[in-house]
Design an enzyme around this catalytic site. Structure first.
Site, mmCIF file in Angstrom:
data_model
loop_
_atom_site.group_PDB
_atom_site.id
_atom_site.type_symbol
_atom_site.label_atom_id
_atom_site.label_comp_id
_atom_site.label_asym_id
_atom_site.label_seq_id
_atom_site.Cartn_x
_atom_site.Cartn_y
_atom_site.Cartn_z
ATOM 1 N N LYS A 194 -3.280 10.866 1.627
ATOM 2 C CA LYS A 194 -2.613 10.332 2.998
ATOM 3 C C LYS A 194 -0.962 10.689 2.964
ATOM 4 O O LYS A 194 -0.345 10.331 3.739
ATOM 5 C CB LYS A 194 -3.746 9.136 3.535
ATOM 6 C CG LYS A 194 -4.640 8.647 4.070
ATOM 7 C CD LYS A 194 -5.009 7.904 4.340
ATOM 8 C CE LYS A 194 -6.858 8.253 4.514
ATOM 9 N NZ LYS A 194 -7.337 6.381 5.344
ATOM 10 N N ASP A 249 -5.796 5.686 11.421
ATOM 11 C CA ASP A 249 -6.465 4.338 10.615
ATOM 12 C C ASP A 249 -6.133 3.610 11.259
ATOM 13 O O ASP A 249 -6.818 2.007 11.580
ATOM 14 C CB ASP A 249 -5.970 4.357 8.968
ATOM 15 C CG ASP A 249 -6.863 5.955 8.435
ATOM 16 O OD1 ASP A 249 -7.781 6.125 9.427
ATOM 17 O OD2 ASP A 249 -6.300 6.164 7.410
#
Ligand code: ATR
Length: 263
Positions: A47, A83
């Site tokens: 990420k 997220d």
């Protein structure tokens, strides 16, 4: 959950999992684009690396410094982060929490803890207590919150009195026999009105079991997984995600059964 959602909407798409070494990430992203993939999801440890590997960063990726979703378009590759919003959606849905003016104890200051702490601060919580085994990492996040969100009171110690939410972002609870992620001599579970554990497997960590026994509302991290996926689905397809289809597919695949009742 994505394949169930494609089927429900009659889309002839497939979601597949590929294991990629960090050293091959750039080539893997370019390869997926060359092969006509619509997009990608990325997980640990990709990420952060992917931030420098997409053509354009959406505001969500810039803000949280991490990319978990890539969309390939005619204009190149676009990096998003779904997220952070998913944490808030899950807290609302599973614990019916009002975060504005809340007192929150966060356990853990790794990648997930950092995003959660900054997102909670952006939701105008009143006080954030950041506790981590490696204190310097909690201090670093506290410093960033003081700079970006000066109205939030942030400290790196356990709170006195009650909190509205205790959130576990450590990995303690993933393995059988793990200790609880908090020091119960400093903070008793009954001081927390609600407890959220970002871990979703096992469905009930020792922390969640102890929290329920202490009378707290408690929820595991499956809602976060669901909501980050639902948002990614909408980015790729431009369609509203069939949330209940995705939830059912997740519960079946992660737990082997569909829960009749959430929370
Ligand atoms: P993620 O991306 O899931 O957040 P991570 O960045 O590796 O993963 O973070 C793991 C978190 O769990 C960290 O807060 C870590 O504490 P440290 O920063 O001190 O490493 C915490 N953690 C992992 N194992 C732990 C243990 N045995 N005791 C306490 N905390 C632990």
């Amino acid at each position: 959950m994505h394949n169930a959602a494609f089927a429900a909407l009659g889309l002839d798409w497939r979601y597949v999992a590929c294991e990629v070494e960090p050293k091959d990430l750039r080539a893997a992203i370019a390869g997926a684009q060359a092969m006509g993939f619509s997009g990608l999801n990325l997980t640990v440890p990709h990420k952060l690396l992917a931030v420098d590997m997409v053509d354009t960063l959406d505001a969500t990726a810039t803000k949280w410094g991490a990319v978990n979703t890539i969309h390939f378009t005619g204009c190149g590759s676009l990096g998003y982060n779904t997220d952070a919003d998913a944490i808030i959606a899950a807290l609302h849905e599973d614990l019916e929490l009002e975060l504005r003016d809340a007192r929150v104890l966060m356990l853990g200051a790794g990648g997930a803890g950092r995003t959660a702490a900054l997102k909670l601060a952006s939701e105008h919580v009143a006080e954030l207590f950041l506790v981590n085994r490696t204190a310097s990492k909690a201090e670093e996040i506290a410093g960033e919150i003081r700079k970006q969100f000066p109205s939030v009171q942030v400290s790196t110690a356990y709170p006195e009195g009650d909190v509205d939410l205790m959130l576990n972002a450590t990995s303690l609870g993933l393995n059988p026999g793990d200790a609880l992620p908090l020091d119960e001599s400093r903070f008793a579970l009954k001081q927390a009105r609600a407890v959220y554990d970002m871990i979703y497997r096992p469905a009930e960590t020792p922390l969640l079991r102890a929290a329920r026994a202490a009378g707290c509302q408690a929820a595991n991290g499956l809602g976060m997984l669901l909501h980050q996926g639902a948002k990614a689905f909408e980015i790729w397809t431009g369609r509203t995600s069939p949330l209940e289809v995705m939830r059912r597919a997740l519960e079946e695949n992660v737990y082997g059964q569909v829960k009749l009742k959430r929370g």
